[in-house]
Design a protein around this motif. Structure first.
Motif, mmCIF file in Angstrom:
data_model
loop_
_atom_site.group_PDB
_atom_site.id
_atom_site.type_symbol
_atom_site.label_atom_id
_atom_site.label_comp_id
_atom_site.label_asym_id
_atom_site.label_seq_id
_atom_site.Cartn_x
_atom_site.Cartn_y
_atom_site.Cartn_z
ATOM 1 N N LYS A 1 5.262 15.411 -9.987
ATOM 2 C CA LYS A 1 5.335 15.716 -11.242
ATOM 3 C C LYS A 1 4.499 16.299 -12.128
ATOM 4 O O LYS A 1 4.875 17.202 -13.031
ATOM 5 N N ALA A 2 3.251 16.196 -12.218
ATOM 6 C CA ALA A 2 2.232 16.714 -12.952
ATOM 7 C C ALA A 2 2.181 18.299 -12.464
ATOM 8 O O ALA A 2 1.999 19.084 -13.532
ATOM 9 N N ARG A 3 2.587 18.636 -11.369
ATOM 10 C CA ARG A 3 2.590 19.996 -11.069
ATOM 11 C C ARG A 3 3.889 20.492 -11.360
ATOM 12 O O ARG A 3 4.155 21.712 -10.950
ATOM 13 N N ASN A 4 4.835 19.999 -12.101
ATOM 14 C CA ASN A 4 5.965 20.479 -12.331
ATOM 15 C C ASN A 4 6.976 20.689 -11.351
ATOM 16 O O ASN A 4 8.007 21.491 -11.150
ATOM 17 N N GLN A 5 6.840 20.053 -10.121
ATOM 18 C CA GLN A 5 7.618 20.019 -8.859
ATOM 19 C C GLN A 5 8.430 18.841 -8.696
ATOM 20 O O GLN A 5 8.506 17.966 -8.203
ATOM 21 N N LEU A 6 9.631 19.112 -9.772
ATOM 22 C CA LEU A 6 10.384 17.875 -10.208
ATOM 23 C C LEU A 6 11.117 17.603 -9.014
ATOM 24 O O LEU A 6 11.538 16.391 -8.750
ATOM 25 N N ALA A 7 11.637 18.494 -8.342
ATOM 26 C CA ALA A 7 12.598 18.339 -7.090
ATOM 27 C C ALA A 7 11.987 17.417 -5.992
ATOM 28 O O ALA A 7 12.530 16.592 -5.484
ATOM 29 N N ASP A 8 10.652 17.909 -5.676
ATOM 30 C CA ASP A 8 9.963 17.171 -4.849
ATOM 31 C C ASP A 8 9.670 15.741 -5.254
ATOM 32 O O ASP A 8 9.711 14.856 -4.376
ATOM 33 N N ALA A 9 9.409 15.637 -6.535
ATOM 34 C CA ALA A 9 8.839 14.243 -7.237
ATOM 35 C C ALA A 9 10.091 13.411 -7.112
ATOM 36 O O ALA A 9 10.073 12.209 -6.588
ATOM 37 N N LEU A 10 11.229 13.930 -7.106
ATOM 38 C CA LEU A 10 12.537 12.997 -7.080
ATOM 39 C C LEU A 10 12.908 12.812 -5.726
ATOM 40 O O LEU A 10 13.177 11.676 -5.204
ATOM 41 N N GLN A 11 12.612 13.635 -4.906
ATOM 42 C CA GLN A 11 12.867 13.306 -3.325
ATOM 43 C C GLN A 11 11.871 12.407 -2.657
ATOM 44 O O GLN A 11 12.126 11.495 -1.992
ATOM 45 N N ILE A 12 10.700 12.339 -3.448
ATOM 46 C CA ILE A 12 9.690 11.437 -2.911
ATOM 47 C C ILE A 12 10.184 9.844 -3.184
ATOM 48 O O ILE A 12 10.102 8.970 -2.412
ATOM 49 N N LEU A 13 10.783 9.948 -4.573
ATOM 50 C CA LEU A 13 11.307 8.496 -4.793
ATOM 51 C C LEU A 13 12.130 8.038 -4.084
ATOM 52 O O LEU A 13 12.604 6.746 -3.447
ATOM 53 N N GLN A 14 13.240 8.965 -3.808
ATOM 54 C CA GLN A 14 14.578 8.681 -3.057
ATOM 55 C C GLN A 14 14.078 8.359 -1.663
ATOM 56 O O GLN A 14 14.443 6.968 -1.017
ATOM 57 N N GLU A 15 13.309 8.936 -1.046
ATOM 58 C CA GLU A 15 12.944 8.826 0.493
ATOM 59 C C GLU A 15 11.979 7.477 0.490
ATOM 60 O O GLU A 15 12.228 6.516 1.463
ATOM 61 N N GLY A 16 11.304 7.275 -0.409
ATOM 62 C CA GLY A 16 10.538 6.094 -0.497
ATOM 63 C C GLY A 16 11.220 4.842 -0.762
ATOM 64 O O GLY A 16 11.035 4.052 0.096
ATOM 65 N N ALA A 17 12.541 4.745 -1.576
ATOM 66 C CA ALA A 17 13.249 3.586 -1.695
ATOM 67 C C ALA A 17 13.954 3.547 -0.415
ATOM 68 O O ALA A 17 14.110 2.361 -0.135
ATOM 69 N N ILE A 18 14.407 4.420 0.105
ATOM 70 C CA ILE A 18 15.465 4.140 1.365
ATOM 71 C C ILE A 18 14.520 3.822 2.531
ATOM 72 O O ILE A 18 14.780 2.751 3.282
ATOM 73 N N GLU B 1 0.717 -1.100 -0.122
ATOM 74 C CA GLU B 1 -0.059 0.120 -0.065
ATOM 75 C C GLU B 1 0.877 1.177 -0.136
ATOM 76 O O GLU B 1 0.330 2.226 -0.603
ATOM 77 N N ALA B 2 1.966 1.392 0.738
ATOM 78 C CA ALA B 2 2.841 2.256 0.754
ATOM 79 C C ALA B 2 3.434 2.576 -0.301
ATOM 80 O O ALA B 2 3.719 3.531 -0.933
ATOM 81 N N GLN B 3 3.882 1.527 -1.279
ATOM 82 C CA GLN B 3 4.500 1.732 -2.571
ATOM 83 C C GLN B 3 3.612 2.176 -3.261
ATOM 84 O O GLN B 3 4.040 3.086 -4.189
ATOM 85 N N GLN B 4 2.359 2.077 -3.392
ATOM 86 C CA GLN B 4 1.427 2.563 -4.349
ATOM 87 C C GLN B 4 1.086 4.211 -4.055
ATOM 88 O O GLN B 4 0.873 4.979 -4.771
ATOM 89 N N MET B 5 1.194 4.449 -2.724
ATOM 90 C CA MET B 5 1.167 5.845 -2.268
ATOM 91 C C MET B 5 2.155 6.641 -2.682
ATOM 92 O O MET B 5 2.318 7.980 -2.893
ATOM 93 N N TYR B 6 3.465 6.097 -2.607
ATOM 94 C CA TYR B 6 4.664 6.641 -3.224
ATOM 95 C C TYR B 6 4.687 7.122 -4.431
ATOM 96 O O TYR B 6 5.036 8.343 -4.857
ATOM 97 N N LYS B 7 4.155 6.131 -5.414
ATOM 98 C CA LYS B 7 4.176 6.491 -6.973
ATOM 99 C C LYS B 7 3.090 7.365 -7.128
ATOM 100 O O LYS B 7 3.205 8.222 -7.888
ATOM 101 N N THR B 8 1.931 7.430 -6.426
ATOM 102 C CA THR B 8 0.958 8.421 -6.448
ATOM 103 C C THR B 8 1.279 9.877 -6.109
ATOM 104 O O THR B 8 1.299 10.704 -7.002
ATOM 105 N N ALA B 9 2.025 9.749 -4.993
ATOM 106 C CA ALA B 9 2.594 11.110 -4.536
ATOM 107 C C ALA B 9 3.686 11.786 -5.664
ATOM 108 O O ALA B 9 3.670 12.818 -5.924
ATOM 109 N N PHE B 10 4.495 10.901 -6.173
ATOM 110 C CA PHE B 10 5.524 11.098 -7.250
ATOM 111 C C PHE B 10 4.952 11.642 -8.620
ATOM 112 O O PHE B 10 5.148 12.713 -9.178
ATOM 113 N N HIS B 11 3.802 11.048 -8.883
ATOM 114 C CA HIS B 11 3.309 11.529 -10.207
ATOM 115 C C HIS B 11 2.426 12.684 -10.104
ATOM 116 O O HIS B 11 2.215 13.757 -10.986
ATOM 117 N N ARG B 12 1.969 13.041 -8.799
ATOM 118 C CA ARG B 12 1.099 14.179 -8.575
ATOM 119 C C ARG B 12 2.230 15.493 -8.435
ATOM 120 O O ARG B 12 1.812 16.291 -9.099
#
Length: 335
Positions: free
Chosen positions: A36-53, A23-34
Motif C-alpha cells: 500500500k505504501a508503494r501505491n501497489q494497491l492491487a497487490d495489497a488487496l490481493q495479499i489480504l484476500q489470499e491471506g484471509a482464504i 506470526e503469519a497474520q502479522q506477516m500478511y499485515k506487514t506485506a499489505f502495508h508495504r
C-alpha cells in the motif's frame, strides 16, 4: 502481482502450514502495508484476500475474518468501486469459511504443530450460535453493508446466499433460524426452498403450506425502497421452487392465499386494482389463514405498506374489473 509479492505470499503460506498462525497474520499485515505504501494497491488487496482464504483453509476463522475486515477497510479508504472484482474478493472469503462440526463435538482445528500462535477461534463445535459463526457473520454484515452502499445490491444478495448456504450446510435445521436471515435477503431460491422442505418434513404435514406463506411474507417484508423489486423477484422464485418440489400441488386455503397475495403484489406496477385483488384474497381466505400464526397479520400489513402504500389494513374488498378481475375469478374458481 509483482514477483516479490508472490514470493512473500508463498513464504507466509509456509508459516501457516507450519501452524504459526499468529506470526503469519502479522506477516500478511506487514506485506499489505508495504504494498500500500508503494501505491501497489492491487497487490495489497490481493495479499489480504489470499491471506484471509489461507487462514480460513486452516480453520483460523478469527485470523481470516480479521484480514477480511482489513480488506473492507482498505476498500473504504481507497474509495474502491463495488464492481465485480472487488465484491468477488469478499465473496471468495465467504466461500472459504471452513466446515464446522456440530455442537458438542469439540474443536476441529489442528493444534499439534509447534507454534507461538495467539489464541484464535477455529472450528470449535458450538453450533450455529458459536463465537466462530459470530465472527463469520460479522464479516458478512460488513461486506454486505459495503456492497449495498456502493450500489452493488445484486452482488450483496450473492453474499447473503453464500452465507445462508454455509449455515444450512453445516448446521441444517438447527441453524435454520440464523440462515433464514440471509436466505430471505439472498437470491438462491432453490436452496432456500430445499431448506424449507426439510424443516417442514419435521413438523405436521398440514403445516407445509404455512411454511410457504411465512417464507414469502418474510421475503417481502424485508424490502426497502432500494430492494423492493429484488425481494419480489426472490419471493416469486421461492414460490416456484417450493411448489415445484412438492409431490402433489398444495390445495389449501393458505396455499391459495399465498399465491393470490403474490399475484397481487406483482400486479402493483400493472394495475391500480392490485390492492383490491389482495383485499379479495383476504375476504375469501384471510380470516382462517391469518389466525394460524399470530405474526401473519402484522407481516401482511407491512407488505401492504411497502408495496401498496397502504398504512392500515383494508376493511373492505370492492370489486375488480377487466382482465385483473377475470384473472382473480379464474384462480378462485379453480381453487
Amino acid at each position: 502481482m509483482a514477483a516479490s509479492v508472490a514470493k512473500t505470499l508463498a513464504r507466509i503460506k509456509g508459516s501457516v502450514e507450519e501452524g504459526a498462525y499468529y506470526e503469519a497474520q502479522q506477516m500478511y499485515k506487514t506485506a499489505f502495508h508495504r504494498s500500500k505504501a508503494r501505491n501497489q494497491l492491487a497487490d495489497a488487496l490481493q495479499i489480504l484476500q489470499e491471506g484471509a482464504i489461507t487462514q480460513l483453509a486452516h480453520g483460523q476463522v478469527t485470523c481470516g475474518v480479521e484480514l477480511g475486515m482489513l480488506l473492507i477497510e482498505a476498500y473504504t479508504t481507497a474509495a474502491t468501486p463495488a464492481d465485480e472484482a472487488s465484491v468477488g474478493r469478499l465473496l471468495a472469503i465467504v466461500l472459504a469459511f471452513p466446515p464446522l462440526p456440530p455442537a458438542g463435538s469439540g474443536s476441529g482445528a489442528a493444534t499439534s504443530a509447534p507454534s507461538t500462535s495467539a489464541p484464535a477461534a477455529s472450528s470449535a463445535g458450538q453450533g450455529s450460535n458459536s463465537p466462530v459463526v459470530d465472527e463469520c457473520a460479522r464479516f458478512v454484515a460488513s461486506a454486505v453493508k459495503w456492497a449495498n452502499k456502493g450500489g452493488a445490491i445484486v452482488s450483496a444478495r450473492g453474499i447473503h446466499s453464500a452465507f445462508a448456504a454455509y449455515l444450512w450446510r453445516n448446521f441444517g435445521t438447527e441453524g435454520f433460524g440464523r440462515a433464514l436471515l440471509h436466505f430471505i435477503r439472498g437470491d438462491d431460491a432453490e436452496t432456500f426452498a430445499q431448506a424449507l422442505h426439510t424443516c417442514a418434513r419435521q413438523g405436521p404435514a398440514e403445516e407445509v403450506d404455512l411454511w410457504l406463506l411465512r417464507a414469502l411474507l418474510q421475503v417481502l417484508t424485508t424490502a426497502n425502497s432500494h430492494t423492493r423489486m429484488g425481494q419480489l423477484s426472490q419471493a416469486r422464485a421461492l414460490y416456484d421452487a417450493f411448489t415445484a418440489g412438492l409431490p402433489t400441488p398444495l390445495n389449501t386455503p393458505t396455499a391459495h392465499f399465498a399465491e393470490l397475495m403474490l399475484l397481487a403484489v406483482e400486479h402493483v406496477p400493472l394495475s391500480p386494482h392490485a390492492h383490491k385483488m389482495l383485499q379479495c384474497a383476504k375476504q375469501r381466505y384471510g380470516d382462517g389463514v391469518l389466525r394460524r400464526d399470530g405474526q401473519l397479520a402484522g407481516q401482511l400489513e407491512r407488505v401492504e405498506a411497502s408495496y401498496f402504500g397502504v398504512r392500515r389494513r383494508g376493511a373492505g374488498g370492492g370489486s375488480l374489473g377487466g382482465l385483473l378481475g377475470d384473472l382473480f375469478k379464474s384462480l378462485t374458481e379453480a381453487h
